[in-house]
Design a protein around this motif. Structure first.
Motif, mmCIF file in Angstrom:
data_model
loop_
_atom_site.group_PDB
_atom_site.id
_atom_site.type_symbol
_atom_site.label_atom_id
_atom_site.label_comp_id
_atom_site.label_asym_id
_atom_site.label_seq_id
_atom_site.Cartn_x
_atom_site.Cartn_y
_atom_site.Cartn_z
ATOM 1 N N GLU A 232 0.845 -1.196 0.000
ATOM 2 C CA GLU A 232 0.000 0.000 0.000
ATOM 3 C C GLU A 232 0.875 1.239 0.000
ATOM 4 O O GLU A 232 1.955 1.258 0.596
ATOM 5 C CB GLU A 232 -0.907 0.008 1.229
ATOM 6 C CG GLU A 232 -2.057 -0.955 1.121
ATOM 7 C CD GLU A 232 -3.080 -0.743 2.213
ATOM 8 O OE1 GLU A 232 -3.543 0.402 2.387
ATOM 9 O OE2 GLU A 232 -3.397 -1.733 2.878
ATOM 10 N N ASP A 233 0.385 2.270 -0.676
ATOM 11 C CA ASP A 233 1.103 3.536 -0.745
ATOM 12 C C ASP A 233 0.068 4.649 -0.900
ATOM 13 O O ASP A 233 -0.340 4.957 -2.018
ATOM 14 C CB ASP A 233 2.080 3.531 -1.928
ATOM 15 C CG ASP A 233 2.941 4.778 -1.979
ATOM 16 O OD1 ASP A 233 3.406 5.230 -0.916
ATOM 17 O OD2 ASP A 233 3.141 5.307 -3.097
ATOM 18 N N GLY A 234 -0.384 5.185 0.221
ATOM 19 C CA GLY A 234 -1.447 6.182 0.162
ATOM 20 C C GLY A 234 -2.704 5.548 -0.395
ATOM 21 O O GLY A 234 -3.157 4.516 0.062
ATOM 22 N N GLY A 235 -3.265 6.139 -1.450
ATOM 23 C CA GLY A 235 -4.460 5.591 -2.086
ATOM 24 C C GLY A 235 -4.148 4.569 -3.157
ATOM 25 O O GLY A 235 -5.056 3.984 -3.736
ATOM 26 N N GLY A 236 -2.874 4.348 -3.449
ATOM 27 C CA GLY A 236 -2.492 3.405 -4.495
ATOM 28 C C GLY A 236 -1.591 2.313 -3.961
ATOM 29 O O GLY A 236 -1.705 1.897 -2.812
ATOM 30 N N ARG A 237 -0.689 1.877 -4.808
ATOM 31 C CA ARG A 237 0.265 0.827 -4.455
ATOM 32 C C ARG A 237 1.665 1.284 -4.831
ATOM 33 O O ARG A 237 1.842 2.176 -5.670
ATOM 34 C CB ARG A 237 -0.036 -0.474 -5.213
ATOM 35 C CG ARG A 237 -1.446 -0.996 -5.061
ATOM 36 C CD ARG A 237 -1.660 -1.628 -3.702
ATOM 37 N NE ARG A 237 -2.965 -2.264 -3.610
ATOM 38 C CZ ARG A 237 -4.002 -1.734 -2.977
ATOM 39 N NH1 ARG A 237 -3.909 -0.544 -2.425
ATOM 40 N NH2 ARG A 237 -5.154 -2.384 -2.905
ATOM 41 N N LEU A 238 2.638 0.618 -4.237
ATOM 42 C CA LEU A 238 4.030 0.844 -4.594
ATOM 43 C C LEU A 238 4.622 -0.509 -4.950
ATOM 44 O O LEU A 238 4.518 -1.465 -4.174
ATOM 45 C CB LEU A 238 4.808 1.472 -3.437
ATOM 46 C CG LEU A 238 6.288 1.713 -3.706
ATOM 47 C CD1 LEU A 238 6.457 2.799 -4.777
ATOM 48 C CD2 LEU A 238 7.002 2.102 -2.440
ATOM 49 N N ALA A 239 5.220 -0.607 -6.135
ATOM 50 C CA ALA A 239 5.908 -1.831 -6.552
ATOM 51 C C ALA A 239 7.398 -1.632 -6.340
ATOM 52 O O ALA A 239 7.980 -0.681 -6.863
ATOM 53 C CB ALA A 239 5.619 -2.128 -8.014
ATOM 54 N N THR A 240 7.990 -2.499 -5.560
ATOM 55 C CA THR A 240 9.437 -2.516 -5.391
ATOM 56 C C THR A 240 9.939 -3.684 -6.222
ATOM 57 O O THR A 240 9.584 -4.840 -5.959
ATOM 58 C CB THR A 240 9.825 -2.663 -3.910
ATOM 59 O OG1 THR A 240 9.225 -1.592 -3.178
ATOM 60 C CG2 THR A 240 11.331 -2.624 -3.739
ATOM 61 N N VAL A 241 10.715 -3.382 -7.249
ATOM 62 C CA VAL A 241 11.129 -4.376 -8.233
ATOM 63 C C VAL A 241 12.622 -4.635 -8.085
ATOM 64 O O VAL A 241 13.423 -3.695 -8.037
ATOM 65 C CB VAL A 241 10.811 -3.880 -9.664
ATOM 66 C CG1 VAL A 241 11.152 -4.938 -10.686
ATOM 67 C CG2 VAL A 241 9.343 -3.477 -9.779
ATOM 68 N N SER A 242 12.995 -5.918 -8.008
ATOM 69 C CA SER A 242 14.408 -6.292 -7.926
ATOM 70 C C SER A 242 14.648 -7.504 -8.812
ATOM 71 O O SER A 242 13.710 -8.218 -9.169
ATOM 72 C CB SER A 242 14.802 -6.589 -6.475
ATOM 73 O OG SER A 242 14.019 -7.649 -5.950
ATOM 74 N N GLY A 243 15.904 -7.726 -9.161
ATOM 75 C CA GLY A 243 16.201 -8.823 -10.070
ATOM 76 C C GLY A 243 17.390 -9.643 -9.638
ATOM 77 O O GLY A 243 18.267 -9.170 -8.919
ATOM 78 N N ALA A 244 17.408 -10.889 -10.105
ATOM 79 C CA ALA A 244 18.537 -11.794 -9.915
ATOM 80 C C ALA A 244 18.895 -12.368 -11.276
ATOM 81 O O ALA A 244 18.050 -12.458 -12.168
ATOM 82 C CB ALA A 244 18.165 -12.919 -8.941
ATOM 83 N N GLY A 245 20.146 -12.745 -11.444
ATOM 84 C CA GLY A 245 20.595 -13.277 -12.727
ATOM 85 C C GLY A 245 20.547 -12.184 -13.783
ATOM 86 O O GLY A 245 20.911 -11.040 -13.527
#
Length: 154
Positions: free
Chosen positions: A128-141
Motif C-alpha cells: 500500500e502507498d497512500g491511495g495506491g500501491r508501490l511496486a518494489t522491483v528487484s532482479g537476480a541473474g
C-alpha cells in the motif's frame, strides 16, 4: 527500483511492461498481502504475451494455469501449498523448462527460492502507498541488468 502504481490500470501496465522482456526459464515472483494487485499484474503480463484479451482467472483453486503464449507462461498461486516440496508435484520445474513462470506467494517455496527457480528471477513486491500501491522491483541473474528495460506506461 520503486514504481508508484496509482490505480489498477498502472498495475496492469507494469505487467505489460515486463512481458516483452521475458525469456524461457525466467520466473516473475509477485509478493505482497492479499488484495495488493498480484493477480492484476499477472493478468496484464499474460494478456500482453498472448497479444489479445484472454481470460486470465486467478489460479487460487487450480494452483496453476498454463497459457500457450510466446514464450509459454504458467501462472502459479502457491498460497495453498503446505510444504515447499509440493512445488514439484504441480510442475513448477517443468514450467520453467518449457517457458516462464509467474508466481504469486513465492515465499511458500521456503527459504531457498533459488533452488526452485534457477538464476533468472524478477521480484515485484506490492505494498500500500497512500491511495495506491508501490511496486518494489528487484532482479537476480539476467534481471539485475534487465531492470533498466522496464518502462511503465499507463
Amino acid at each position: 527500483m520503486r514504481i508508484p502504481l496509482v490505480d489498477e490500470a498502472a498495475t496492469t501496465a507494469l505487467g505489460r511492461a515486463v512481458a516483452p522482456l521475458l525469456r524461457p526459464g525466467d520466473a516473475v515472483l509477485l509478493e505482497g498481502p492479499l488484495g495488493m494487485g498480484k493477480s492484476t499484474l499477472a493478468r496484464g503480463l499474460i494478456r500482453a504475451l498472448a497479444g489479445r484479451d484472454v481470460d486470465v482467472p486467478s489460479p487460487t483453486f487450480t494452483i496453476v494455469q498454463v497459457y500457450e503464449t510466446s514464450p509459454p507462461v504458467a501462472h502459479f498461486d502457491l498460497y495453498r501449498l503446505e510444504r515447499p516440496s509440493e512445488a514439484a508435484e504441480i510442475g513448477l520445474d517443468e514450467a520453467l523448462d518449457l517457458g516462464c513462470a509467474v508466481i504469486e506467494w513465492p515465499e511458500r517455496l521456503g527459504e531457498d527460492v533459488a533452488a526452485w527457480l534457477g538464476p533468472d528471477r524478477l521480484t515485484v513486491r506490492l505494498a500500500e502507498d497512500g491511495g495506491g500501491r508501490l511496486a518494489t522491483v528487484s532482479g537476480a541473474g539476467r534481471w539485475e541488468e534487465g531492470l533498466r528495460e522496464i518502462h511503465v506506461r499507463s
